[in-house]
Structures are given as structure tokens and as C-alpha cells.
Scaffold this motif. Structure first.
Motif, PDB file in Angstrom:
ATOM      1  N   ASP A   1       0.816  -1.209   0.000  1.00  0.00           N
ATOM      2  CA  ASP A   1       0.000   0.000   0.000  1.00  0.00           C
ATOM      3  C   ASP A   1       0.854   1.265   0.000  1.00  0.00           C
ATOM      4  O   ASP A   1       0.529   2.236  -0.677  1.00  0.00           O
ATOM      5  N   LEU A   2       1.930   1.263   0.730  1.00  0.00           N
ATOM      6  CA  LEU A   2       2.799   2.433   0.823  1.00  0.00           C
ATOM      7  C   LEU A   2       3.383   2.790  -0.537  1.00  0.00           C
ATOM      8  O   LEU A   2       3.470   3.958  -0.887  1.00  0.00           O
ATOM      9  N   GLN A   3       3.765   1.803  -1.330  1.00  0.00           N
ATOM     10  CA  GLN A   3       4.330   2.086  -2.655  1.00  0.00           C
ATOM     11  C   GLN A   3       3.253   2.588  -3.619  1.00  0.00           C
ATOM     12  O   GLN A   3       3.522   3.400  -4.475  1.00  0.00           O
ATOM     13  N   ARG A   4       2.021   2.084  -3.470  1.00  0.00           N
ATOM     14  CA  ARG A   4       0.928   2.500  -4.353  1.00  0.00           C
ATOM     15  C   ARG A   4       0.423   3.901  -4.018  1.00  0.00           C
ATOM     16  O   ARG A   4       0.172   4.712  -4.897  1.00  0.00           O
ATOM     17  N   ASP A   5       0.208   4.179  -2.733  1.00  0.00           N
ATOM     18  CA  ASP A   5      -0.363   5.456  -2.299  1.00  0.00           C
ATOM     19  C   ASP A   5       0.223   5.860  -0.953  1.00  0.00           C
ATOM     20  O   ASP A   5      -0.332   5.543   0.096  1.00  0.00           O
ATOM     21  N   PRO A   6       1.368   6.545  -0.957  1.00  0.00           N
ATOM     22  CA  PRO A   6       2.031   6.884   0.310  1.00  0.00           C
ATOM     23  C   PRO A   6       1.359   8.006   1.097  1.00  0.00           C
ATOM     24  O   PRO A   6       1.655   8.223   2.258  1.00  0.00           O
ATOM     25  N   GLY A   7       0.406   8.717   0.496  1.00  0.00           N
ATOM     26  CA  GLY A   7      -0.209   9.883   1.114  1.00  0.00           C
ATOM     27  C   GLY A   7      -0.713   9.711   2.539  1.00  0.00           C
ATOM     28  O   GLY A   7      -0.454  10.560   3.391  1.00  0.00           O
ATOM     29  N   PRO A   8      -1.453   8.649   2.854  1.00  0.00           N
ATOM     30  CA  PRO A   8      -2.002   8.519   4.205  1.00  0.00           C
ATOM     31  C   PRO A   8      -0.934   8.390   5.299  1.00  0.00           C
ATOM     32  O   PRO A   8      -1.247   8.491   6.472  1.00  0.00           O
ATOM     33  N   PHE A   9       0.301   8.182   4.921  1.00  0.00           N
ATOM     34  CA  PHE A   9       1.376   8.010   5.902  1.00  0.00           C
ATOM     35  C   PHE A   9       2.184   9.283   6.098  1.00  0.00           C
ATOM     36  O   PHE A   9       3.223   9.272   6.730  1.00  0.00           O
ATOM     37  N   GLY A  10       1.742  10.391   5.529  1.00  0.00           N
ATOM     38  CA  GLY A  10       2.490  11.637   5.633  1.00  0.00           C
ATOM     39  C   GLY A  10       3.669  11.676   4.671  1.00  0.00           C
ATOM     40  O   GLY A  10       4.558  12.497   4.788  1.00  0.00           O
ATOM     41  N   ILE A  11       3.649  10.777   3.714  1.00  0.00           N
ATOM     42  CA  ILE A  11       4.723  10.697   2.730  1.00  0.00           C
ATOM     43  C   ILE A  11       4.172  11.199   1.402  1.00  0.00           C
ATOM     44  O   ILE A  11       3.099  10.785   0.962  1.00  0.00           O
TER      45      ILE A  11
ATOM     46  N   ILE B   1      16.346   4.102  -1.553  1.00  0.00           N
ATOM     47  CA  ILE B   1      15.118   4.779  -1.936  1.00  0.00           C
ATOM     48  C   ILE B   1      15.232   6.247  -1.571  1.00  0.00           C
ATOM     49  O   ILE B   1      16.045   6.634  -0.727  1.00  0.00           O
ATOM     50  N   LYS B   2      14.437   7.062  -2.222  1.00  0.00           N
ATOM     51  CA  LYS B   2      14.308   8.469  -1.863  1.00  0.00           C
ATOM     52  C   LYS B   2      12.891   8.690  -1.402  1.00  0.00           C
ATOM     53  O   LYS B   2      11.939   8.230  -2.045  1.00  0.00           O
ATOM     54  N   LEU B   3      12.750   9.358  -0.277  1.00  0.00           N
ATOM     55  CA  LEU B   3      11.451   9.590   0.333  1.00  0.00           C
ATOM     56  C   LEU B   3      11.260  11.089   0.502  1.00  0.00           C
ATOM     57  O   LEU B   3      12.171  11.777   0.970  1.00  0.00           O
ATOM     58  N   ARG B   4      10.109  11.600   0.113  1.00  0.00           N
ATOM     59  CA  ARG B   4       9.761  12.998   0.344  1.00  0.00           C
ATOM     60  C   ARG B   4       8.581  13.011   1.302  1.00  0.00           C
ATOM     61  O   ARG B   4       7.567  12.353   1.077  1.00  0.00           O
ATOM     62  N   SER B   5       8.727  13.738   2.410  1.00  0.00           N
ATOM     63  CA  SER B   5       7.751  13.722   3.492  1.00  0.00           C
ATOM     64  C   SER B   5       7.056  15.070   3.640  1.00  0.00           C
ATOM     65  O   SER B   5       7.602  16.112   3.262  1.00  0.00           O
ATOM     66  N   GLU B   6       5.868  15.061   4.216  1.00  0.00           N
ATOM     67  CA  GLU B   6       5.165  16.303   4.528  1.00  0.00           C
ATOM     68  C   GLU B   6       5.940  17.147   5.535  1.00  0.00           C
ATOM     69  O   GLU B   6       5.732  18.352   5.625  1.00  0.00           O
ATOM     70  N   VAL B   7       6.831  16.531   6.287  1.00  0.00           N
ATOM     71  CA  VAL B   7       7.636  17.261   7.273  1.00  0.00           C
ATOM     72  C   VAL B   7       8.474  18.334   6.592  1.00  0.00           C
ATOM     73  O   VAL B   7       8.614  19.437   7.091  1.00  0.00           O
ATOM     74  N   ASP B   8       9.062  18.007   5.429  1.00  0.00           N
ATOM     75  CA  ASP B   8       9.879  18.943   4.662  1.00  0.00           C
ATOM     76  C   ASP B   8       9.677  18.630   3.178  1.00  0.00           C
ATOM     77  O   ASP B   8      10.471  17.919   2.570  1.00  0.00           O
TER      78      ASP B   8
END
Length: 70
Positions: A24-34, A47-54
Motif C-alpha cells: 500500500d505504501l508504494q501504491r499510495d504513500p499519502g495517508p502516511f504523511g509521505i 530509496i528516496k522519500l519525500r515527506s510532509e515534514v519537509d
């Protein structure tokens, strides 16, 4: 090299948790703050991750452990 880790106890079947975190995280990361994940979550992959934090910063991560439920 800096390392970070976190843990949490989740009261559900391990295969369900695994499914959410990997599939699920790879399909739709939005609900996790990603906002976005680039790359495949797999042992020794980068991997590269972009978060709502920054939202303007990519976090470069290496998967160092990957233990699927048996």
C-alpha cells in the motif's frame, strides 16, 4: 554514518502490517504523511522519500533489514 530506527507495537496479523507497509505504501504513500517514494523497498536497496515534514527535501535511505513474516 547516522542511523535512525523506530518501532511500534501494532495489534494485528504480521502479514496485514507487511501488506500495508510494503504494498500500500508504494501504491499510495499519502495517508502516511509521505508525498513520494522513489525506488523499490527491498533489502539493500536505496530509496528516496519525500515527506510532509519537509516537502522540498528528499531523504536518501538504504534498506538495511527486510524480514517478511513467514
Amino acid at each position: 554514518m547516522k542511523t535512525y530506527s523506530t518501532s511500534i507495537e501494532i495489534n494485528t496479523a504480521p502479514d496485514r502490517v507487511w501488506s500495508v507497509l510494503i504494498d500500500d505504501l508504494q501504491r499510495d504513500p499519502g495517508p502516511f504523511g509521505i508525498i513520494r517514494i522513489d525506488g523499490t523497498i527491498a533489502l539493500n536497496s536505496r530509496i528516496k522519500l519525500r515527506s510532509e515534514v519537509d516537502p522540498k527535501r528528499d531523504f536518501a535511505l538504504t534498506v538495511t533489514a527486510f524480514d517478511a513474516p513467514s
